[in-house]
Motif scaffolding. Structure first.
Motif, PDB file in Angstrom:
ATOM      1  N   ASP A 153       0.858  -1.181   0.000  1.00 53.30           N
ATOM      2  CA  ASP A 153       0.000   0.000   0.000  1.00 53.30           C
ATOM      3  C   ASP A 153       0.899   1.238   0.000  1.00 53.30           C
ATOM      4  N   ALA A 154       0.871   1.984  -1.098  1.00 53.14           N
ATOM      5  CA  ALA A 154       1.748   3.148  -1.225  1.00 53.14           C
ATOM      6  C   ALA A 154       1.451   4.197  -0.169  1.00 53.14           C
ATOM      7  N   GLY A 155       0.197   4.272   0.289  1.00 54.53           N
ATOM      8  CA  GLY A 155      -0.135   5.227   1.342  1.00 54.53           C
ATOM      9  C   GLY A 155       0.541   4.884   2.650  1.00 54.53           C
ATOM     10  N   HIS A 156       0.477   3.615   3.038  1.00 54.80           N
ATOM     11  CA  HIS A 156       1.168   3.173   4.252  1.00 54.80           C
ATOM     12  C   HIS A 156       2.678   3.386   4.125  1.00 54.80           C
ATOM     13  N   LEU A 157       3.195   3.081   2.964  1.00 55.26           N
ATOM     14  CA  LEU A 157       4.631   3.204   2.729  1.00 55.26           C
ATOM     15  C   LEU A 157       5.089   4.647   2.874  1.00 55.26           C
ATOM     16  N   GLU A 158       4.321   5.564   2.328  1.00 55.07           N
ATOM     17  CA  GLU A 158       4.693   6.974   2.413  1.00 55.07           C
ATOM     18  C   GLU A 158       4.593   7.488   3.847  1.00 55.07           C
ATOM     19  N   GLN A 159       3.566   7.085   4.560  1.00 56.28           N
ATOM     20  CA  GLN A 159       3.418   7.500   5.961  1.00 56.28           C
ATOM     21  C   GLN A 159       4.625   7.056   6.785  1.00 56.28           C
ATOM     22  N   ALA A 160       5.042   5.818   6.597  1.00 59.38           N
ATOM     23  CA  ALA A 160       6.198   5.318   7.339  1.00 59.38           C
ATOM     24  C   ALA A 160       7.482   6.006   6.888  1.00 59.38           C
ATOM     25  N   ARG A 161       7.600   6.252   5.588  1.00 55.55           N
ATOM     26  CA  ARG A 161       8.801   6.921   5.077  1.00 55.55           C
ATOM     27  C   ARG A 161       8.977   8.290   5.705  1.00 55.55           C
ATOM     28  N   VAL A 162       7.899   9.057   5.787  1.00 49.51           N
ATOM     29  CA  VAL A 162       7.959  10.398   6.381  1.00 49.51           C
ATOM     30  C   VAL A 162       8.340  10.307   7.855  1.00 49.51           C
ATOM     31  N   MET A 163       7.782   9.329   8.565  1.00 45.27           N
ATOM     32  CA  MET A 163       8.112   9.157   9.981  1.00 45.27           C
ATOM     33  C   MET A 163       9.604   8.892  10.167  1.00 45.27           C
ATOM     34  N   VAL A 164      10.166   7.992   9.365  1.00 45.38           N
ATOM     35  CA  VAL A 164      11.584   7.656   9.491  1.00 45.38           C
ATOM     36  C   VAL A 164      12.452   8.824   9.043  1.00 45.38           C
ATOM     37  N   ARG A 165      12.081   9.462   7.939  1.00 48.15           N
ATOM     38  CA  ARG A 165      12.835  10.621   7.456  1.00 48.15           C
ATOM     39  C   ARG A 165      12.906  11.717   8.507  1.00 48.15           C
ATOM     40  N   ASP A 166      11.768  12.011   9.127  1.00 47.62           N
ATOM     41  CA  ASP A 166      11.732  13.090  10.111  1.00 47.62           C
ATOM     42  C   ASP A 166      12.527  12.730  11.365  1.00 47.62           C
TER      43      ASP A 166
END
Length: 430
Positions: free
Chosen positions: A69-82
């Motif tokens: 799910d690209a939405g889940h993936l992006e949410q997690a990516r932003v969390m790790v990036r931040d």
């Protein structure tokens, strides 16, 4: 000369149809001074929560994320990036890309239950250490296969049964195992199904009209080894756990936590009960088919009974000849027949079950030390077997049958024994 870890990674990559990758540097996560390179596979609510719990540990770095799910993936990516203030993070939609990467030391596996087994086996064969959310798998055959593979390849494994790492829960089990309530006679498991999401399922009478899956979701890959079904949002995120193809309902959800503590308190992590009888209610639903309002009884070879109810509050009561102690799920608060029992000191020379700051910290420590985790693979396997055997008994309206822990089979109910495994949709297989 190629080392064992490189060989395992290369062999596993070839076995799942991906190119073998030789690492650019010598792997050293087993050494305490090295930082563990971690990847997250499955990034819904609990998947993101697990990654969030790994982020503060400076000897671990989340370097890759994967979700269909690209939405889940992006949410997690932003969390790790931040958290890291860095864009140095790889993302993908296919877990096999994670498995093939030689720079990843460990994986956190948290997709729906029907994916736990296949991904854990692939990761173990690739020489990666594994944190896998509970229940260990969605069938008994998969649980046994995961256990055997992880042990064969010598991987560190932590089942996500985090209640087991709570200090008060471990203390309660120490009280039981050190005889503070006398001889243990029975364990009463309370599994109420009265929360709003339970009631929504129980009251569900919907006629479901299939729709096109959202563009960000690879619905076919999400279903993976299970029979293909048309998409509906109520068949997917969160509610999947109440559809037997994907999960085992409350029995394998919170039930896995509660029953797991019974295993610890009864000193039966290496085995399971030998006799089962369980009853449950099915919802009047066109989609959901897991059980509610449980009543069950299991008997261990040592004579201890595990008795299940749908009473409040959720948790487990250990009942002995001289008293009882109750562990609340979640939170780990304790009650006892005599409040003074909860002030007992576990003395030197008695059974001590150890402590850890957290379930995730325990996993990282064991990756580095190669010690056994708080919830190693055989523990997750046996807890899953119990939950699934109870669900199987409920399928047959309270079928009473015996389980042989040595042969790991139902000995006296051939129809029930057929549910130890389920067929997998091609090309997936154990």
């Amino acid at each position: 000369m190629i080392d064992r870890r490189t060989f395992l990674k290369s062999s596993a990559a070839a076995a799942i149809g991906l190119p073998a990758i030789v690492p650019q540097t010598v792997f050293g996560a087993n050494a305490p001074s090295n930082r563990i390179q971690l990847a997250g596979i499955g990034l819904g609510g609990q998947g993101c929560n697990n990654i969030r719990n790994f982020l503060p540990h400076t000897d671990c770095r989340v370097v890759a994320l994967c979700d269909v799910d690209a939405g889940h993936l992006e949410q997690a990516r932003v969390m790790v990036r931040d958290h890291y203030h860095s864009e140095d993070l790889k993302t993908c939609r296919d877990f096999r890309e994670i498995i093939a990467r030689s720079d990843i030391d460990a994986v956190c596996i948290c997709p729906p239950d029907h994916w736990h087994g296949l991904i854990s086996i692939a990761a173990a064969k690739a020489g990666k250490d594994i944190y896998c959310e509970k229940p260990l798998t969605n069938t008994i055959a998969e649980a046994i296969a995961v256990r055997d593979t992880v042990q064969r390849y010598g991987r560190v494994f932590q089942t996500g049964s985090h209640e087991r790492s709570r200090a008060m829960a471990r203390y309660a089990c120490e009280l039981v195992r050190n005889g503070r309530i006398g001889r243990l006679r029975k364990m009463i498991v309370n599994l109420p199904t009265t929360e709003p999401h339970h009631l929504a399922i129980l009251n569900d009478l919907g006629e479901y009209v299939s729709t096109e899956p959202p563009g960000e979701l690879d619905w076919n890959f999400w279903q993976g080894p299970t029979p293909y079904k048309p998409y509906h949002p109520k068949r997917c995120h969160f509610y999947w756990r109440f559809i037997m193809d994907y999960g085992g309902g409350e029995m394998t959800d919170r039930g896995a936590h509660v029953i797991d503590l019974g295993q610890l308190g009864n000193n039966t992590d290496d085995t399971v009960p030998v006799e089962y009888e369980a009853y449950g209610e099915l919802p009047d639903s066109n989609m959901y088919n897991t059980y509610f309002n449980f009543r069950f009884e299991c008997t261990y070879a040592n004579g201890v009974k595990m008795i299940g109810t749908h009473d409040e509050p959720r948790g487990i009561k250990f009942v002995g000849d001289d008293g009882w102690v109750f562990i609340h799920i979640h939170g780990g608060n304790l009650e006892a027949s005599d409040p003074r029992l909860l002030n007992e000191t576990i003395m030197p020379g008695e059974i001590h079950l150890g402590r850890t700051p957290s379930h995730h910290r325990n996993f990282l420590d064991c990756v580095k030390s190669r010690a056994q985790t708080m919830a190693p693979v055989h523990v997750g396997c046996h807890t899953a077997i119990i939950c699934h055997l109870l669900n199987i008994s409920m399928r047959f309206g309270g079928a009473r049958f015996h389980w042989d822990p040595k042969t790991e089979t139902i000995t006296d109910h051939p129809m029930a024994a057929k549910y130890l495994t389920t067929p997998m949709r091609a090309p997936w297989h154990l």
